[in-house]
Design a protein around this motif. Structure first.
Motif, PDB file in Angstrom:
ATOM      1  N   GLN A 105     -12.499 -53.027 -22.235  1.00  0.00           N
ATOM      2  CA  GLN A 105     -12.006 -53.313 -20.854  1.00  0.00           C
ATOM      3  C   GLN A 105     -11.949 -54.879 -20.646  1.00  0.00           C
TER       4      GLN A 105
ATOM      5  N   LEU B 265      -2.443 -53.940 -11.588  1.00  0.00           N
ATOM      6  CA  LEU B 265      -2.943 -55.230 -11.644  1.00  0.00           C
ATOM      7  C   LEU B 265      -1.850 -56.316 -11.932  1.00  0.00           C
TER       8      LEU B 265
ATOM      9  N   ILE C 290      -3.659 -50.800 -15.143  1.00  0.00           N
ATOM     10  CA  ILE C 290      -3.052 -52.040 -15.520  1.00  0.00           C
ATOM     11  C   ILE C 290      -1.958 -52.523 -14.847  1.00  0.00           C
TER      12      ILE C 290
ATOM     13  N   TRP D 274     -12.863 -56.602 -11.225  1.00  0.00           N
ATOM     14  CA  TRP D 274     -12.696 -55.270 -11.504  1.00  0.00           C
ATOM     15  C   TRP D 274     -14.107 -54.523 -11.598  1.00  0.00           C
TER      16      TRP D 274
ATOM     17  N   ILE E  15      -8.331 -56.703 -19.765  1.00  0.00           N
ATOM     18  CA  ILE E  15      -8.122 -57.367 -18.322  1.00  0.00           C
ATOM     19  C   ILE E  15      -7.915 -58.906 -18.701  1.00  0.00           C
TER      20      ILE E  15
ATOM     21  N   ILE F 293     -12.576 -64.586 -14.125  1.00  0.00           N
ATOM     22  CA  ILE F 293     -12.754 -63.175 -13.984  1.00  0.00           C
ATOM     23  C   ILE F 293     -14.183 -62.549 -13.890  1.00  0.00           C
TER      24      ILE F 293
ATOM     25  N   PRO G  94      -9.924 -50.080 -16.333  1.00  0.00           N
ATOM     26  CA  PRO G  94      -8.448 -50.239 -16.751  1.00  0.00           C
ATOM     27  C   PRO G  94      -7.573 -49.518 -17.475  1.00  0.00           C
TER      28      PRO G  94
END
Length: 593
Positions: free
Chosen positions: A361, A318, A315, A334, A365, A378, A310
């Motif tokens: 990270q 996303l 990002i 991810w 996220i 996630i 990311p």
């Protein structure tokens, strides 16, 4: 200081009864320890950096307690899951997934997801044909022996005659020829990976049958990633080939979950044009609509977008995706690789700074996901020690286990629901099983994790000697402790038991005294160490001093613990990974599912 502020925020009081110089900490699944100096170990071929801190003694008694009242996180029963890369079509290993030995190894890690995806996902095309000999890519039959392809076909016919799980016992000559083929194809696959240019792959109906048979026989739930790079002139997703695959799978009543694409942030380098987050979100909505039109998959799970590391541009992708399709996916995914496999060294696997790269990270996220869809699950997919296929004698060695076990502990403590390990079996060196179908150190580590660790994550309370803070220097933990309720599936332990797993990156042993609710309980030790003269480079491991190996193709070894008497201090050897089941704690957090 940041350390004291973190202690105060933890809410754990330290009364006047705390020994002088000890610091009490509460952290979900992580223990913050002082950095100690480390002596050498057999098998480590390079001198390791030694950090010395004034005033820190080499022998420190660490006090450990666990909050047994309630879990801080509850993760999926399938938390530790597996991945197979589509390259197994190219190098021929897909034809051998029916091997009894492979199925036995995979069954050991069930329940889990099996994700079929990787760099070649977006070059994969489905072709509904029945004759695999005529459609198989790669070298022809004359490459090894004239009848090699015919042997594969005869094996397929024999499998078709079986009812239920289709299991094969391949002759040694077939496996030897396959390893020759795979070795040649390995060079081709590496060349593609380093140049970032991939050839198209064809997945036949027969191949899909074999893939699903492997997952189903192994107790794994298949997740299939569809090709997202079949694009229309307006850059929207062309779903025609995917629809053909969906219809075939539905006709066979295959229970599959779905994804679309792999690392969409890299599409510009692959095909010369990018797909932004908004367009990718629309593609996922289109896929969801397709699934709803097919009765078998009207309620199938859909995961994505499986972005890479990311960074800023990722990002942004996303965020664009979540705005459009955040509610469409069942989990946001991810992937992460710690090291470039072309330049990795054994010392890299012992660096606490490297182990901690994942933490930032996770934060990035989670921030995006919780902004658009609070509470959405996630997943970390496609995780491995190294990129570029890994490195022989490193990413498939005992040393790589430090990264893998810490990844499992860190992700669970931060509430990441599933982690998908790349890969169960493939052409590189990040796999759990090698091309002789022998389990590697990370397989045994994963097997222990599956047998002993349940989905309920517990907070730990650690007290230990704190070194003086050096200005501008981050304290790095070389002793990492995580705690879970013991797996409900393990009938050797009653509900209410607790499992600790500990990573000792010091080159000196560490002593841990169980306190509070854990005091004076019987403990079962599962100490995993390298076996043989290669030390950290070893591809063999021992459990409590006994080498681990399969009994036969259909039987995994018994994982025997070493009982420790009640109240005994835990002695953690240097540079090791270990599990400790604290029996009969009767922890409230662990009594009920």
């Amino acid at each position: 200081s940041e350390l004291i502020r973190g202690f105060l925020l933890s809410g754990m009081p330290c009364s006047s009864s705390c020994p002088s110089g000890l610091l009490a900490l509460m952290a979900p699944g992580l223990a913050l320890m002082a950095t100690f100096s480390l002596p050498s170990q057999a098998g480590d071929r390079r001198a390791l950096p030694v950090e010395r801190s004034p005033g820190v003694k080499g022998r420190t008694l660490i006090l450990l307690d666990v909050n047994t009242k309630s879990p801080v996180r509850i993760i999926s029963e399938n938390f530790l899951s597996l991945q197979l890369d589509p390259s197994i079509i190219h190098d021929g290993w897909l034809d051998f997934l029916s091997s009894r030995r492979l199925v036995t190894l995979a069954r050991g890690l069930a329940p889990a997801f099996l994700r079929f995806a990787g760099k070649r996902t977006d070059f994969l095309q489905f072709h509904n044909v029945k004759n695999p000999a005529k459609s198989r890519g790669g070298p022809g039959p004359d490459y090894y022996l004239k009848n090699y392809e015919d042997d594969i076909v005869r094996s397929d016919i024999a499998l078709d005659k079986q009812k239920g799980c289709k299991i094969a016992q391949h002759p040694d000559i077939m496996l030897e020829l396959q390893r020759e083929k795979a070795a040649q194809m390995h060079l081709v696959l590496l060349k593609e990976q380093f140049s970032n240019t991939y050839s198209n792959l064809t997945l036949t109906a027969r191949s899909l049958d074999k893939l699903y048979n492997f997952a189903d026989c192994s107790g794994l739930h298949l997740i299939f990633a569809l090709n997202a790079l079949r694009r229309n002139p307006n850059n929207s997703w062309n779903s025609s080939n995917a629809l053909s695959l969906l219809k075939y799978s539905a006709s066979k009543k295959y229970n599959i979950s779905w994804e679309l694409g792999n690392e969409p942030n890299n599409y510009r380098t692959l095909i010369g044009r990018s797909v932004n987050g908004s367009q990718l979100g629309k593609d996922y909505i289109q896929l969801r609509s397709l699934l709803q039109l097919i009765r078998t998959y009207s309620r199938a799970n859909l995961y994505g977008p499986n972005i890479g590391r990311p960074r800023k541009n990722v990002i942004a992708l996303l965020e664009g995706f979540m705005k459009v399709a955040g509610s469409t996916v069942d989990a946001v995914t991810w992937q992460h690789y710690y090291i470039d496999g072309r330049v990795a060294k054994v010392t890299d696997f012992l660096k606490t700074r490297l182990l901690d790269t994942l933490s930032d990270q996770i934060r990035k996220i989670q921030k995006v996901v919780n902004t658009y869809t609070p509470g959405k699950k996630i997943w970390l997919e496609g995780v491995g020690a190294t990129s570029a296929g890994g490195m022989n004698n490193l990413s498939d060695s005992y040393a790589a286990g430090f990264l893998w076990l810490n990844t499992l502990g860190l992700l669970a403590s931060r509430g990441i629901d599933v982690v998908v390990r790349h890969s169960f079996l493939d052409h590189g060196h990040n796999h759990l099983v090698d091309q002789n179908f022998n389990p590697l150190p990370d397989y045994w580590l994963s097997l222990l994790y599956k047998r002993l660790i349940g989905p309920r994550v517990l907070a730990i309370h650690v007290a230990g000697l704190q070194r003086k803070r050096r200005p501008g220097r981050v304290i790095r933990d070389k002793l990492r402790i995580y705690a879970h309720c013991t797996s409900y599936h393990n009938h050797n332990y009653v509900r209410g038991s607790i499992t600790l797993y500990i990573i000792n990156l010091h080159r000196s042993r560490k002593k841990i005294k169980l306190a509070g609710t854990l005091r004076d309980k019987i403990v079962h030790q599962y100490l995993l160490q390298p076996y043989g003269k290669d030390g950290l480079h070893s591809k063999l491991v021992q459990l409590n001093g006994q080498p681990l190996a399969m009994v036969d193709d259909g039987t995994l070894p018994e994982l025997k613990p070493r009982p420790l008497r009640a109240g005994r201090t835990l002695v953690i050897p240097p540079l090791t990974m270990s599990f400790y089941v604290v029996k009969n704690v009767n922890a409230l957090a662990c009594r009920y599912r």
